[in-house]
Every structure is written in C-alpha cells, then in structure tokens.
Enzyme design. Structure first.
Site, PDB file in Angstrom:
ATOM      1  N   CYS A   1       0.810  -1.232   0.000  1.00 36.74           N
ATOM      2  CA  CYS A   1       0.000   0.000   0.000  1.00 36.74           C
ATOM      3  C   CYS A   1       0.837   1.273   0.000  1.00 36.74           C
ATOM      4  CB  CYS A   1      -0.960   0.001   1.182  1.00 36.74           C
ATOM      5  SG  CYS A   1      -2.038  -1.423   1.159  1.00 36.74           S
TER       6      CYS A   1
ATOM      7  N   HIS B   1      -3.163   6.816   2.587  1.00 37.14           N
ATOM      8  CA  HIS B   1      -3.574   5.533   2.011  1.00 37.14           C
ATOM      9  C   HIS B   1      -4.961   5.218   2.570  1.00 37.14           C
ATOM     10  CE1 HIS B   1      -4.071   1.457   1.034  1.00 37.14           C
ATOM     11  NE2 HIS B   1      -3.834   1.004   2.245  1.00 37.14           N
TER      12      HIS B   1
ATOM     13  N   ASN C   1     -10.190  -0.533  -0.037  1.00 36.78           N
ATOM     14  CA  ASN C   1      -8.734  -0.397   0.024  1.00 36.78           C
ATOM     15  C   ASN C   1      -8.133  -0.991  -1.254  1.00 36.78           C
ATOM     16  OD1 ASN C   1      -5.993  -0.740   0.475  1.00 36.78           O
ATOM     17  ND2 ASN C   1      -6.224  -1.429   2.587  1.00 36.78           N
TER      18      ASN C   1
HETATM   19  N1  ACO Z   1     -18.000  -8.643   9.740  1.00 35.49           N
HETATM   20  C1  ACO Z   1     -18.457  -8.876  10.981  1.00 35.49           C
HETATM   21  N2  ACO Z   1     -17.648  -9.141  12.003  1.00 35.49           N
HETATM   22  C2  ACO Z   1     -16.332  -9.167  11.769  1.00 35.49           C
HETATM   23  C3  ACO Z   1     -15.791  -8.925  10.495  1.00 35.49           C
HETATM   24  C4  ACO Z   1     -16.677  -8.647   9.449  1.00 35.49           C
HETATM   25  N3  ACO Z   1     -16.277  -8.404   8.194  1.00 35.49           N
HETATM   26  N4  ACO Z   1     -14.437  -9.005  10.573  1.00 35.49           N
HETATM   27  C5  ACO Z   1     -14.149  -9.268  11.834  1.00 35.49           C
HETATM   28  N5  ACO Z   1     -15.291  -9.380  12.562  1.00 35.49           N
HETATM   29  C6  ACO Z   1     -15.435  -9.678  13.973  1.00 35.49           C
HETATM   30  C7  ACO Z   1     -14.238 -10.367  14.548  1.00 35.49           C
HETATM   31  O1  ACO Z   1     -14.294 -11.765  14.324  1.00 35.49           O
HETATM   32  C8  ACO Z   1     -14.359 -10.021  16.017  1.00 35.49           C
HETATM   33  O2  ACO Z   1     -15.276 -10.874  16.599  1.00 35.49           O
HETATM   34  P1  ACO Z   1     -15.033 -11.458  18.093  1.00 35.49           P
HETATM   35  O3  ACO Z   1     -15.002 -10.236  18.963  1.00 35.49           O
HETATM   36  O4  ACO Z   1     -16.196 -12.345  18.303  1.00 35.49           O
HETATM   37  O5  ACO Z   1     -13.707 -12.162  18.027  1.00 35.49           O
HETATM   38  C9  ACO Z   1     -14.973  -8.627  15.998  1.00 35.49           C
HETATM   39  O6  ACO Z   1     -15.538  -8.464  14.690  1.00 35.49           O
HETATM   40  C10 ACO Z   1     -13.948  -7.533  16.217  1.00 35.49           C
HETATM   41  O7  ACO Z   1     -12.814  -7.810  15.427  1.00 35.49           O
HETATM   42  P2  ACO Z   1     -11.586  -6.863  15.407  1.00 35.49           P
HETATM   43  O8  ACO Z   1     -10.515  -7.444  14.535  1.00 35.49           O
HETATM   44  O9  ACO Z   1     -11.218  -6.463  16.801  1.00 35.49           O
HETATM   45  O10 ACO Z   1     -12.232  -5.605  14.682  1.00 35.49           O
HETATM   46  P3  ACO Z   1     -11.625  -4.182  14.531  1.00 35.49           P
HETATM   47  O11 ACO Z   1     -12.530  -3.214  15.152  1.00 35.49           O
HETATM   48  O12 ACO Z   1     -10.157  -4.144  14.890  1.00 35.49           O
HETATM   49  O13 ACO Z   1     -11.717  -3.973  12.959  1.00 35.49           O
HETATM   50  C11 ACO Z   1     -10.352  -4.096  10.983  1.00 35.49           C
HETATM   51  C12 ACO Z   1     -11.053  -4.880  12.080  1.00 35.49           C
HETATM   52  C13 ACO Z   1     -11.384  -3.308  10.213  1.00 35.49           C
HETATM   53  C14 ACO Z   1      -9.667  -5.103  10.053  1.00 35.49           C
HETATM   54  C15 ACO Z   1      -9.334  -3.145  11.629  1.00 35.49           C
HETATM   55  O14 ACO Z   1      -8.496  -3.839  12.531  1.00 35.49           O
HETATM   56  C16 ACO Z   1      -8.475  -2.489  10.598  1.00 35.49           C
HETATM   57  O15 ACO Z   1      -8.930  -1.673   9.823  1.00 35.49           O
HETATM   58  N6  ACO Z   1      -7.160  -2.786  10.548  1.00 35.49           N
HETATM   59  C17 ACO Z   1      -6.275  -2.225   9.553  1.00 35.49           C
HETATM   60  C18 ACO Z   1      -6.406  -3.034   8.310  1.00 35.49           C
HETATM   61  C19 ACO Z   1      -5.704  -2.399   7.157  1.00 35.49           C
HETATM   62  O16 ACO Z   1      -5.687  -1.209   7.034  1.00 35.49           O
HETATM   63  N7  ACO Z   1      -5.120  -3.233   6.310  1.00 35.49           N
HETATM   64  C20 ACO Z   1      -4.503  -2.787   5.126  1.00 35.49           C
HETATM   65  C21 ACO Z   1      -3.124  -2.297   5.317  1.00 35.49           C
HETATM   66  S1  ACO Z   1      -2.391  -1.788   3.900  1.00 35.49           S
HETATM   67  C22 ACO Z   1      -1.743  -3.006   2.899  1.00 35.49           C
HETATM   68  O17 ACO Z   1      -0.564  -3.086   2.732  1.00 35.49           O
HETATM   69  C23 ACO Z   1      -2.594  -4.000   2.179  1.00 35.49           C
END
Ligand code: ACO
Length: 326
Positions: free
Chosen positions: A112, A250, A280
């Site tokens: 990214c 990003h 993304n």
């Molecule tokens: N739908 C519903 N529930 C979900 C989903 C979904 N799509 N995905 C995860 N959950 C659940 C999880 O299983 C978890 O359930 P649990 O509490 O029963 O275990 C709950 O939601 C919370 O999960 P978290 O991982 O704590 O959710 P969070 O609020 O952290 O959001 C997210 C997750 C959106 C992925 C966040 O951590 C994030 O944005 N991280 C950065 C990701 C990113 O930017 N990646 C790209 C980087 S750049 C590159 O190089 C590609």
C-alpha cells in the site's frame, strides 16, 4: 539537482460495484459492521480486466492530462503486489501497450506504500538529471489474492489503478521520506508459490496465495505512522500543518484516519477520504484519490498537500508536494 513536479494524473476502476450487502450474502458480515468499522460502502471488483488492463487505462488518462506523448516517457515504474505475471513485469507490459518505446520499465513491491515508493524512486532519477519524464503507477487487482470466505479481509480490499506523470521543472516534491521495517512482515502477507522442485523434500508444502492480516497490529502501526511521518516531512521545510490544504492518506479505514487526525490535532476534514466508494485498493489508493481531487478541482496551483502511506513489509512513508498544475 533539479526540481520535480507532477504534470498529470489519471485513474481507472472496474465498472462492477460490490456493496456490503452483496458480501453479506456469502460471509457472516453486515453493511452496518463494515460501514462502522471501516467506512466502506461499496468497492469495485474486476470481472475481466487484470492489473495491466486497469493500469493501461489509468496511464493513458494521465498522459492525456499531462499533454505528453508516450514516447516522451523515460522511466515507467509500476507499484503492484498483484501483477499479472511473475515475469515479465507489469511495467514492461504497460510500456508495450501504451507505446512508451523509450522508457526503462520495472515494477516495485511495497504494497500500500507502493505509489509513494515509486514517486520517490522516480524523483531521484529526475532530480539528478538522468531522466526528464517519468510515469508512476499504482495498480492492483487485489480481489485475486483474497480468500473470499475470510470476512477479516474480503470486506476491505478492492481493485483499481492510478497514475502520475512526473517531470523535471518547478518545485513540486518538496520533501519526502520512505522507510521499511521487516520485523513486522508477518502482520500482513500473501505467500507466493511454495518451494518445489525435483530435488527438494519440501515439494508437498501447500500454501494458498491469499492475503493474511493481523488487522489490529496494522491498525496500531498505521495510527502511529501517519502523524509521525506527516510531522517528519514538514520538518526543516519552513511549513507547518496550517499551510497544508489536504492530507491524502492511504485509504485503509476511516477509523485510522480519525485516530491519526486526533493524534495530530487537526480537523479530520483536512484528510481526503474516498474509501467509501473504492475500499482499500492498496498501491492504487493514493493516486486514485489524487486524480479524483485534481479532476474535481480541489487542488489549485500553489496548494501544498501531503501524501502518506503504510502497508505490508512493513513499509511506510510520506511526501510533501506543491500542486504546480494550472
Ligand atoms: N464482519 C463482521 N464481524 C467481523 C468482520 C466482518 N467483516 N471481521 C471481523 N469481525 C469480527 C471479529 O471476528 C471479532 O469478533 P469477536 O469479537 O467475536 O472475536 C470482531 O468483529 C472484532 O474484530 P476486530 O478485529 O477487533 O475488529 P476491529 O474493530 O479491529 O476492525 C479491521 C477490524 C477493520 C480489520 C481493523 O483492525 C483495521 O482496519 N485494521 C487495519 C487493516 C488495514 O488497514 N489493512 C490494510 C493495510 S495496507 C496493505 O498493505 C494491504
């Protein structure tokens, strides 16, 4: 040393829109969860076009915007982690398709942060006087390296391409910094083909080429890096955050942007966000946003903006840029 400026931008996204409700038909998720946790409403997913096709369209639009012919390009860099082939490079395929017959062309891999790395690499060749004109692209068909049964990742990533034409000229790129930290490599990865050959005992290893992500670690890393690198590229320039019209991050998650803005103490409105409509798109996200802003007339000649990125590697970096287009 010469100065370097952006003289044109272009972008392209596939036509097919996929809503959050569309995803909820095959993974356990909901429109509400995706909107609240990421800011994404819909994304574009390619049905037929691979990375090269998306990139060619973005490149042609950028050349048109810059009013230059493909033969004028000396250097063509493509940032992608979703190439069509291991080899030849996506850049060589694009070179042939757009007729950039004089360009030296190669791909780079910085996920990214790829476009920021590409802009920086191209800028060095232009600043020294080795080349005059460069075409830098970020292009991804991320949908082909997603496990569509993994709700942790399949709701986030999408497809698109963006491009910028760089040229020796006015002072456009004022300050920049790119970095990497391999100790965080395991937080975000997509395995390639496993070791396999006639002589190796490892030949039975099976690893699908899907994206694996520790979302929480990436989140924390992004919220730390964005404010830090925005401040770093302003250091010793004589400019402060008040002088900056836009920050183009990003596009990974609106909550990351909100947390970074709070840490910096700036109004979130200074951050340009279009993740709602594109998800993304990895290396394509920043040039896609920049082109959208340019075409909407949001950037006036003389405006200062910062692009800031983070991604797998881990990689990160930022550039302080003056918009020099009239
Ligand atoms: N739908 C519903 N529930 C979900 C989903 C979904 N799509 N995905 C995860 N959950 C659940 C999880 O299983 C978890 O359930 P649990 O509490 O029963 O275990 C709950 O939601 C919370 O999960 P978290 O991982 O704590 O959710 P969070 O609020 O952290 O959001 C997210 C997750 C959106 C992925 C966040 O951590 C994030 O944005 N991280 C950065 C990701 C990113 O930017 N990646 C790209 C980087 S750049 C590159 O190089 C590609």
């Amino acid at each position: 040393m010469y100065n370097v400026e952006i003289i044109g931008t272009g972008s392209y996204v596939p036509e097919h829109r996929v809503s959050n409700d569309d995803l909820a038909k095959f993974v356990d998720t909901s429109d509400q969860w995706i909107r609240e946790r990421t800011g994404i409403i819909e994304r574009r997913i390619s049905l037929e076009e691979n990375t090269t096709e998306l990139a060619v369209k973005a490149a042609q639009r950028a050349l048109e915007d810059a009013h230059i012919a493909p033969e004028e390009i000396d250097l063509l860099i493509v940032a992608t982690v979703t190439p069509d082939y291991f080899f030849p490079s996506t850049a060589c395929l694009i070179q042939q398709r757009i007729g950039a017959v004089k360009a030296v062309s190669f791909d780079i891999s910085a996920a990214c942060t790829g476009f920021i790395f590409g802009l920086s690499i191209a800028g060095q060749f232009l600043k020294t006087g080795m080349y005059r004109t460069a075409l830098v692209l970020g292009a991804e068909v991320f949908s082909k390296i997603i496990d569509w049964e993994d709700r942790n990742t399949c709701v986030l990533f999408a497809d698109g391409a963006g491009a910028a034409v760089l040229r020796r000229g006015a002072e456009g790129i004022i300050s920049e910094l790119i970095r990497s930290d391999g100790s965080g490599a395991g937080h975000l990865e997509c395995p390639a083909v496993p070791l396999q050959n006639k002589f190796s005992a490892c030949s039975t290893e099976k690893r699908p080429s899907y994206t694996l992500m520790n979302g929480r670690e990436v989140f924390k890393f992004a919220v730390r890096i964005i404010p830090e690198y925005i401040e770093k590229v302003l250091t010793n320039t004589g400019y402060t955050l008040e002088d900056i019209k836009y920050i183009i991050p990003h596009q990974a998650n609106t909550r990351i942007v909100a947390a970074a803005a709070k840490k910096l103490g700036v109004d979130q409105a200074k951050f340009y966000v279009n993740i709602q409509y594109y998800g993304n798109t990895s290396g394509a996200s920043i040039p896609l946003a920049l082109d959208e802003m340019s075409r909407q007339g949001l950037l006036q000649k003389g405006d200062l903006f910062i692009i800031v990125g983070f991604g797998a590697g881990l990689t990160y970096g930022a550039q302080l840029i003056r918009w020099t287009k009239g």
